[in-house]
Design an enzyme around this catalytic site. Structure first.
Site, PDB file in Angstrom:
ATOM      1  N   GLU A 115       0.911  -1.155   0.072  1.00 16.08           N
ATOM      2  CA  GLU A 115      -0.083   0.189   0.338  1.00 16.08           C
ATOM      3  C   GLU A 115       1.249   1.471   0.105  1.00 16.08           C
ATOM      4  O   GLU A 115       1.820   1.266  -0.111  1.00 16.08           O
ATOM      5  CB  GLU A 115      -0.712  -0.427   1.316  1.00 16.08           C
ATOM      6  CG  GLU A 115      -1.772  -1.790   1.794  1.00 16.08           C
ATOM      7  CD  GLU A 115      -3.266  -1.297   2.422  1.00 16.08           C
ATOM      8  OE1 GLU A 115      -2.832  -0.279   2.884  1.00 16.08           O
ATOM      9  OE2 GLU A 115      -3.519  -2.370   2.836  1.00 16.08           O
ATOM     10  N   HIS A 243      -9.389   9.465   4.467  1.00 13.30           N
ATOM     11  CA  HIS A 243      -8.591   8.685   3.370  1.00 13.30           C
ATOM     12  C   HIS A 243      -8.826   9.304   2.315  1.00 13.30           C
ATOM     13  O   HIS A 243      -9.937   9.157   1.757  1.00 13.30           O
ATOM     14  CB  HIS A 243      -9.730   7.061   3.521  1.00 13.30           C
ATOM     15  CG  HIS A 243      -8.808   5.990   3.205  1.00 13.30           C
ATOM     16  ND1 HIS A 243      -9.451   6.135   1.798  1.00 13.30           N
ATOM     17  CD2 HIS A 243      -8.361   4.603   3.452  1.00 13.30           C
ATOM     18  CE1 HIS A 243      -8.231   4.862   1.912  1.00 13.30           C
ATOM     19  NE2 HIS A 243      -7.777   4.090   2.525  1.00 13.30           N
ATOM     20  N   ARG A 290      -0.702   8.965   1.908  1.00 12.13           N
ATOM     21  CA  ARG A 290      -2.479   9.174   3.032  1.00 12.13           C
ATOM     22  C   ARG A 290      -2.442  10.936   2.112  1.00 12.13           C
ATOM     23  O   ARG A 290      -3.773  11.460   1.956  1.00 12.13           O
ATOM     24  CB  ARG A 290      -2.705   8.705   3.423  1.00 12.13           C
ATOM     25  CG  ARG A 290      -2.840   7.225   3.044  1.00 12.13           C
ATOM     26  CD  ARG A 290      -3.578   6.785   4.645  1.00 12.13           C
ATOM     27  NE  ARG A 290      -4.348   4.794   3.896  1.00 12.13           N
ATOM     28  CZ  ARG A 290      -4.839   4.184   5.176  1.00 12.13           C
ATOM     29  NH1 ARG A 290      -4.744   4.395   6.104  1.00 12.13           N
ATOM     30  NH2 ARG A 290      -5.015   3.098   4.388  1.00 12.13           N
ATOM     31  N   HIS A 351     -10.893   9.273   8.084  1.00 13.21           N
ATOM     32  CA  HIS A 351     -10.635   8.013   8.624  1.00 13.21           C
ATOM     33  C   HIS A 351      -9.888   7.354   9.848  1.00 13.21           C
ATOM     34  O   HIS A 351     -10.214   6.647  10.749  1.00 13.21           O
ATOM     35  CB  HIS A 351      -9.617   7.510   7.374  1.00 13.21           C
ATOM     36  CG  HIS A 351      -9.171   6.534   7.252  1.00 13.21           C
ATOM     37  ND1 HIS A 351     -10.103   5.114   7.099  1.00 13.21           N
ATOM     38  CD2 HIS A 351      -8.271   5.290   7.452  1.00 13.21           C
ATOM     39  CE1 HIS A 351      -9.965   4.071   7.094  1.00 13.21           C
ATOM     40  NE2 HIS A 351      -8.657   4.023   6.765  1.00 13.21           N
ATOM     41  N   ARG A 386      -0.273   8.814   9.813  1.00 13.71           N
ATOM     42  CA  ARG A 386       0.145   6.932   9.799  1.00 13.71           C
ATOM     43  C   ARG A 386       0.102   5.935   8.243  1.00 13.71           C
ATOM     44  O   ARG A 386      -0.326   6.470   7.325  1.00 13.71           O
ATOM     45  CB  ARG A 386      -1.249   6.329  10.335  1.00 13.71           C
ATOM     46  CG  ARG A 386      -1.622   4.620  10.684  1.00 13.71           C
ATOM     47  CD  ARG A 386      -2.870   4.623  11.122  1.00 13.71           C
ATOM     48  NE  ARG A 386      -3.733   4.306  10.186  1.00 13.71           N
ATOM     49  CZ  ARG A 386      -3.815   3.515   9.773  1.00 13.71           C
ATOM     50  NH1 ARG A 386      -3.917   3.079   8.788  1.00 13.71           N
ATOM     51  NH2 ARG A 386      -5.767   3.846   8.708  1.00 13.71           N
TER      52      ARG A 386
END
Length: 535
Positions: A115, A243, A290, A351, A386
């Site tokens: 990811e 997100h 992100r 998110h 994160r």
């Protein structure tokens, strides 16, 4: 009620701790409180997976640590990062032993995904419902342990500290102790006291403070708000992760998440001119962290005056997609989107909270006998942003570490010498039933609008000042209602969300720079001074 161990929340963090203390102390009572049903947690909605160094031939702890530090943009606690990365694989093996079924290749090896922000393939997953599978496994394990009692449909109102015994407690009080909680039993509609030697908060996130969020309706920041009211330390609340790719369905909440793993497998973001735009913002393109992707999407939407961008999966392998993302495929198909024929409309949604209740490397908070882990905590792992799929890992590692520290405490002879009669009953004097629920629901809508419009992906000083002014008014109105009205989950959640909103805004005002998830157009550069904002 008196119990030996009290856990607030039934997600991966709370269940990890509960199972371990129950196994170690079969003669002691473990009580778990959840405000709805056991499985209704943020854990359940985690799609992507759990990151861990698995393929030692191509991956290493050093690479995972470096990826986490880069995503955290200078504010990670390196010790916490090393703890989670190095202890994480052991915790993953543990949940596999409990029965977790992660996807494997035809050769029988674990199918590792990648990811945004990850330099290697290291993410274990169960299709696109990894959190659900891990939650199922832990619940099944919990049911084999007879000394665990689960209290469903119980809403925790406040932590019990010396304040409730008549002592003055302030932020400078060094020996604040947690004796348990006040709970509203939704079945009996009575407020009860639960005393415990040890309390662990695993109460989840606070995404419901925003109008558009991937979080379930239970994510109302209760743990953070309760600790703040109890004069505990809260850290880095300005870092709210949006997100990048929530399915755009106007009016629906929570938003359906299109996992980052879809981009990891080859999906491409396109704007309303059909341009693949991520290469303009970062050399990692669609696999950038992100915060970068969410800001890029936000900027493309504003340039085009659009409400969403597009996620293009049309060139992806059809069989592989259906196997890896069956839930996403079915959901899109049910609303008329065939992902191999049509692009998916997506937009950023609140998110994950990277800040929260400040803890040390053993999940200890600033309040004695109170631990916190999972999304409600700030362990130092995430810093300013994160890294994808690190959250489930963090919850397991610090759930275990809280258990290890609990063992030490018990060996040292910890005891709560208070009896139930020492703690006053909840005071309902002078309160009455709420006359108009519209006052609560309207305030909730106002709060969501304030936070979404003024404290979103991009911020500035004027917006933050305006948000604080309006939050002050909502706070005054809600406190007045709280003092005169019998408590309800709706009123208490509104009160907690207003507190969380205030903490996000105040932290954002204190940070005179742009870093990670916090971007302020009045301070577009990073400050050379690295600091955590502690309230």
């Amino acid at each position: 009620m008196q119990t030996d161990f009290l856990i607030i929340g039934s997600g991966i963090a709370g269940l990890t701790y509960a199972i371990k203390v129950a196994q170690k102390y079969p003669d002691k009572k473990i009580t778990i409180i959840t405000k709805t049903q056991t499985e209704e947690t943020n854990t359940k909605y985690a799609q992507g997976g759990v990151a861990g160094v698995w393929d030692k031939e191509h991956d290493s702890y050093e690479k995972h640590i470096e990826d986490t530090l880069i995503a955290g943009d200078g504010l990670c606690n390196k010790e916490s990062v090393e703890i989670v990365v190095k202890e994480g694989p052991t915790r993953i093996k543990e949940i596999i032993q409990y029965g977790a079924d992660f996807d494997k290749t035809e050769a029988g090896e674990y199918a590792l995904g990648r990811e945004g922000g990850h330099s290697e393939f290291r993410i274990l997953h169960y299709k696109d419902i990894t959190g659900w599978e891990m939650e199922r496994t832990l619940i099944q394990k919990m049911k084999t342990l007879p000394n665990i009692e689960l209290l469903k449909n119980c809403y925790v109102l406040d932590l019990i500290t010396q304040h409730h015994l008549g002592f003055l407690v302030t932020k400078s009080t060094h020996d604040i102790r947690c004796f348990g909680v006040y709970v509203l039993n939704l079945k009996t509609n009575k407020i009860e006291k639960i005393l415990s030697n040890i309390t662990l908060l695993a109460s989840g996130g606070c995404g419901q403070v925003y109008k558009t969020t991937t979080n379930p309706t239970i994510a109302t920041g209760d743990g953070v708000a309760m600790v703040y009211r109890a004069k505990g330390r809260i850290e880095n609340m300005e870092f709210i992760q949006f997100h990048p790719t929530a399915l755009f369905e106007p009016g629906l909440s929570p938003s359906f998440l299109i996992s980052e793993a879809v981009r990891g497998d080859g999906a491409i973001l396109r704007n309303n001119k059909n341009e693949a735009f991520m290469e303009k913002y970062d050399p990692r393109k669609d696999l950038a962290p992100r915060d970068i992707v969410a800001r890029a999407i936000d900027n493309e939407m504003k340039k085009d005056g659009a409400e969403h961008v597009w996620l293009d999966c049309r060139a992806m392998d059809e069989e592989k997609f259906k196997h890896h993302f069956p839930n996403i495929y079915e959901h899109c198909l049910n609303i008329g989107i065939d992902v191999f024929q049509n692009m998916i409309p997506v937009a950023p949604a609140a998110h994950y909270s990277c800040g929260g209740i400040k803890t040390d490397e053993w999940a200890r908070t600033s309040i004695l006998n109170l631990y916190a882990c999972g999304e409600c905590s700030s362990t130092g792992l995430h810093g300013a942003n994160r890294l994808a799929s690190n959250s489930l890992l963090e919850a397991m590692v610090f759930g275990h570490r809280a258990y290890v520290d609990t063992e030490r405490k018990i060996r040292a002879g910890i005891a709560n010498d208070l009896k139930e009669t020492d703690i006053p009953d909840w005071n309902t004097k002078g309160t009455s039933d709420p006359k108009e629920m519209i006052l609560i629901t309207q305030s909730r809508k106002e709060l969501e609008q304030i936070m979404s419009n003024y404290v979103g992906i991009v911020r500035n000083n004027i917006r933050l000042d305006r948000a604080l002014t309006r939050l002050d008014l909502l706070f005054e109105e809600t406190e007045k209602m709280y003092k005169s009205t019998k408590v309800s989950p709706q009123l208490c959640q509104l009160r907690n969300l207003i507190t969380v909103g205030y903490l996000i805004v105040k932290s954002a005002q204190f940070r005179k720079e742009s870093r990670g998830l916090h971007y302020n157009t009045d301070y577009p550069e990073k400050s050379p001074l690295l600091q955590n904002i502690i309230l």
